[in-house]
Motif scaffolding. Structure first.
Motif, PDB file in Angstrom:
ATOM      1  N   GLN A  99      11.001   4.589  15.755  1.00 36.53           N
ATOM      2  CA  GLN A  99      10.718   3.174  15.977  1.00 36.53           C
ATOM      3  C   GLN A  99      11.964   2.474  16.518  1.00 36.53           C
ATOM      4  O   GLN A  99      13.077   2.992  16.387  1.00 36.53           O
ATOM      5  CB  GLN A  99      10.236   2.548  14.671  1.00 36.53           C
ATOM      6  N   PRO A 100      11.791   1.308  17.139  1.00 38.01           N
ATOM      7  CA  PRO A 100      12.926   0.615  17.761  1.00 38.01           C
ATOM      8  C   PRO A 100      14.077   0.300  16.808  1.00 38.01           C
ATOM      9  O   PRO A 100      15.230   0.227  17.229  1.00 38.01           O
ATOM     10  CB  PRO A 100      12.301  -0.684  18.300  1.00 38.01           C
ATOM     11  N   ASP A 101      13.802   0.139  15.516  1.00 41.05           N
ATOM     12  CA  ASP A 101      14.877  -0.178  14.569  1.00 41.05           C
ATOM     13  C   ASP A 101      15.663   1.053  14.129  1.00 41.05           C
ATOM     14  O   ASP A 101      16.561   0.967  13.293  1.00 41.05           O
ATOM     15  CB  ASP A 101      14.317  -0.902  13.343  1.00 41.05           C
ATOM     16  N   GLY A 102      15.333   2.232  14.667  1.00 41.35           N
ATOM     17  CA  GLY A 102      16.045   3.451  14.330  1.00 41.35           C
ATOM     18  C   GLY A 102      15.383   4.277  13.253  1.00 41.35           C
ATOM     19  O   GLY A 102      15.779   5.406  13.008  1.00 41.35           O
ATOM     20  N   SER A 103      14.370   3.732  12.597  1.00 40.24           N
ATOM     21  CA  SER A 103      13.688   4.503  11.561  1.00 40.24           C
ATOM     22  C   SER A 103      12.671   5.442  12.197  1.00 40.24           C
ATOM     23  O   SER A 103      12.295   5.285  13.352  1.00 40.24           O
ATOM     24  CB  SER A 103      12.995   3.577  10.558  1.00 40.24           C
ATOM     25  N   GLU A 104      12.261   6.430  11.433  1.00 41.20           N
ATOM     26  CA  GLU A 104      11.243   7.363  11.897  1.00 41.20           C
ATOM     27  C   GLU A 104      10.039   7.240  10.973  1.00 41.20           C
ATOM     28  O   GLU A 104      10.164   7.313   9.757  1.00 41.20           O
ATOM     29  CB  GLU A 104      11.764   8.798  11.874  1.00 41.20           C
ATOM     30  N   ARG A 105       8.883   7.019  11.576  1.00 42.79           N
ATOM     31  CA  ARG A 105       7.640   6.944  10.811  1.00 42.79           C
ATOM     32  C   ARG A 105       6.935   8.285  10.932  1.00 42.79           C
ATOM     33  O   ARG A 105       6.725   8.802  12.020  1.00 42.79           O
ATOM     34  CB  ARG A 105       6.731   5.837  11.344  1.00 42.79           C
ATOM     35  N   THR A 106       6.549   8.843   9.784  1.00 41.39           N
ATOM     36  CA  THR A 106       5.817  10.101   9.748  1.00 41.39           C
ATOM     37  C   THR A 106       4.537   9.886   8.961  1.00 41.39           C
ATOM     38  O   THR A 106       4.573   9.340   7.860  1.00 41.39           O
ATOM     39  CB  THR A 106       6.651  11.203   9.064  1.00 41.39           C
ATOM     40  N   VAL A 107       3.432  10.304   9.533  1.00 41.45           N
ATOM     41  CA  VAL A 107       2.133  10.148   8.879  1.00 41.45           C
ATOM     42  C   VAL A 107       1.458  11.516   8.812  1.00 41.45           C
ATOM     43  O   VAL A 107       1.263  12.164   9.829  1.00 41.45           O
ATOM     44  CB  VAL A 107       1.221   9.170   9.651  1.00 41.45           C
ATOM     45  N   HIS A 108       1.171  11.958   7.604  1.00 42.46           N
ATOM     46  CA  HIS A 108       0.380  13.171   7.381  1.00 42.46           C
ATOM     47  C   HIS A 108      -0.999  12.699   6.951  1.00 42.46           C
ATOM     48  O   HIS A 108      -1.116  11.863   6.052  1.00 42.46           O
ATOM     49  CB  HIS A 108       1.000  14.053   6.289  1.00 42.46           C
ATOM     50  N   TYR A 109      -2.046  13.219   7.589  1.00 46.19           N
ATOM     51  CA  TYR A 109      -3.397  12.755   7.273  1.00 46.19           C
ATOM     52  C   TYR A 109      -4.362  13.926   7.179  1.00 46.19           C
ATOM     53  O   TYR A 109      -4.104  15.009   7.690  1.00 46.19           O
ATOM     54  CB  TYR A 109      -3.872  11.744   8.309  1.00 46.19           C
ATOM     55  N   HIS A 110      -5.454  13.666   6.482  1.00 48.30           N
ATOM     56  CA  HIS A 110      -6.548  14.637   6.409  1.00 48.30           C
ATOM     57  C   HIS A 110      -7.830  13.880   6.098  1.00 48.30           C
ATOM     58  O   HIS A 110      -7.806  12.770   5.574  1.00 48.30           O
ATOM     59  CB  HIS A 110      -6.277  15.729   5.362  1.00 48.30           C
ATOM     60  N   GLY A 111      -8.912  14.488   6.465  1.00 54.33           N
ATOM     61  CA  GLY A 111     -10.200  13.877   6.195  1.00 54.33           C
ATOM     62  C   GLY A 111     -11.303  14.903   6.281  1.00 54.33           C
ATOM     63  O   GLY A 111     -11.176  15.930   6.936  1.00 54.33           O
ATOM     64  N   ASP A 112     -12.363  14.619   5.548  1.00 49.83           N
ATOM     65  CA  ASP A 112     -13.562  15.447   5.616  1.00 49.83           C
ATOM     66  C   ASP A 112     -14.756  14.589   5.229  1.00 49.83           C
ATOM     67  O   ASP A 112     -14.609  13.426   4.850  1.00 49.83           O
ATOM     68  CB  ASP A 112     -13.446  16.700   4.742  1.00 49.83           C
ATOM     69  N   HIS A 113     -15.913  15.175   5.336  1.00 52.69           N
ATOM     70  CA  HIS A 113     -17.163  14.448   5.096  1.00 52.69           C
ATOM     71  C   HIS A 113     -17.274  13.963   3.647  1.00 52.69           C
ATOM     72  O   HIS A 113     -17.832  12.912   3.382  1.00 52.69           O
ATOM     73  CB  HIS A 113     -18.353  15.342   5.462  1.00 52.69           C
ATOM     74  N   HIS A 114     -16.726  14.700   2.709  1.00 48.22           N
ATOM     75  CA  HIS A 114     -16.891  14.380   1.294  1.00 48.22           C
ATOM     76  C   HIS A 114     -15.859  13.398   0.764  1.00 48.22           C
ATOM     77  O   HIS A 114     -16.193  12.469   0.036  1.00 48.22           O
ATOM     78  CB  HIS A 114     -16.858  15.664   0.452  1.00 48.22           C
ATOM     79  N   SER A 115     -14.583  13.577   1.105  1.00 51.52           N
ATOM     80  CA  SER A 115     -13.541  12.720   0.519  1.00 51.52           C
ATOM     81  C   SER A 115     -13.088  11.587   1.437  1.00 51.52           C
ATOM     82  O   SER A 115     -12.316  10.737   1.017  1.00 51.52           O
ATOM     83  CB  SER A 115     -12.336  13.572   0.118  1.00 51.52           C
ATOM     84  N   GLY A 116     -13.522  11.580   2.682  1.00 54.40           N
ATOM     85  CA  GLY A 116     -13.124  10.523   3.607  1.00 54.40           C
ATOM     86  C   GLY A 116     -11.763  10.786   4.225  1.00 54.40           C
ATOM     87  O   GLY A 116     -11.287  11.911   4.272  1.00 54.40           O
ATOM     88  N   PHE A 117     -11.115   9.715   4.677  1.00 52.44           N
ATOM     89  CA  PHE A 117      -9.839   9.813   5.386  1.00 52.44           C
ATOM     90  C   PHE A 117      -8.703   9.394   4.461  1.00 52.44           C
ATOM     91  O   PHE A 117      -8.794   8.383   3.766  1.00 52.44           O
ATOM     92  CB  PHE A 117      -9.864   8.903   6.617  1.00 52.44           C
ATOM     93  N   HIS A 118      -7.620  10.162   4.448  1.00 52.78           N
ATOM     94  CA  HIS A 118      -6.443   9.861   3.629  1.00 52.78           C
ATOM     95  C   HIS A 118      -5.204  10.033   4.485  1.00 52.78           C
ATOM     96  O   HIS A 118      -5.102  10.993   5.249  1.00 52.78           O
ATOM     97  CB  HIS A 118      -6.352  10.810   2.432  1.00 52.78           C
ATOM     98  N   ALA A 119      -4.261   9.096   4.341  1.00 53.61           N
ATOM     99  CA  ALA A 119      -3.011   9.178   5.102  1.00 53.61           C
ATOM    100  C   ALA A 119      -1.829   8.897   4.185  1.00 53.61           C
ATOM    101  O   ALA A 119      -1.877   8.007   3.337  1.00 53.61           O
ATOM    102  CB  ALA A 119      -3.024   8.181   6.251  1.00 53.61           C
TER     103      ALA A 119
END
Length: 134
Positions: A99-119
């Motif tokens: 990101q412009p402020d020098g930080s790094e954003r990392t997003v790990h995600y998973h999803g399926d029909h039963h549990s939905g989307f999680h990040a």
């Protein structure tokens, strides 16, 4: 979904090629592996006809793929990557960007029909060292 991801990857590649030209080293890469099964005939619901004397027929192929891309342009600071895989209804992946402020954003995600989307979103702060002009 696959077509949208492919179009996005193509646009990222074009943008990097345009803005990275002549300003030092910059690169991008992408990799797509499709593992879809063979299309199977799926008959339409209700057995209706389209006036051609034939019932509605559609095709379905089991969705399975791996996709990744990476962009590194240190001149503009555009540094990001993504990896995603899908096996049927199960999707998992990550993306990371500086990101412009020098930080790094990392997003790990998973999803399926039963549990939905999680990040899971994390920020790593990197201290920028200002450039001194002589």
């Amino acid at each position: 979904m696959f077509a949208k991801v492919l179009c996005f990857a193509a646009l990222v590649t074009i943008a990097v090629a345009q803005y990275g030209h002549g300003h030092g080293s910059a690169y991008s890469s992408q990799h797509i592996s499709r593992h879809d099964g063979h299309p199977e005939i799926v008959h339409g619901h209700g057995g209706y006809e389209h006036g051609h004397g034939h019932g509605h027929i559609d095709y379905y192929a089991y969705p399975k793929y791996d996709f990744e891309y990476k962009v590194e342009d240190h001149h503009t600071g555009d540094i990001k990557s993504q990896h995603e895989s899908r096996d049927g209804d199960n999707v998992k992946g990550y993306y990371a960007l500086h990101q412009p402020d020098g930080s790094e954003r990392t997003v790990h995600y998973h999803g399926d029909h039963h549990s939905g989307f999680h990040a899971d979103v994390k920020y790593d702060t990197h201290h920028l060292v200002p450039k001194h002009h002589h």
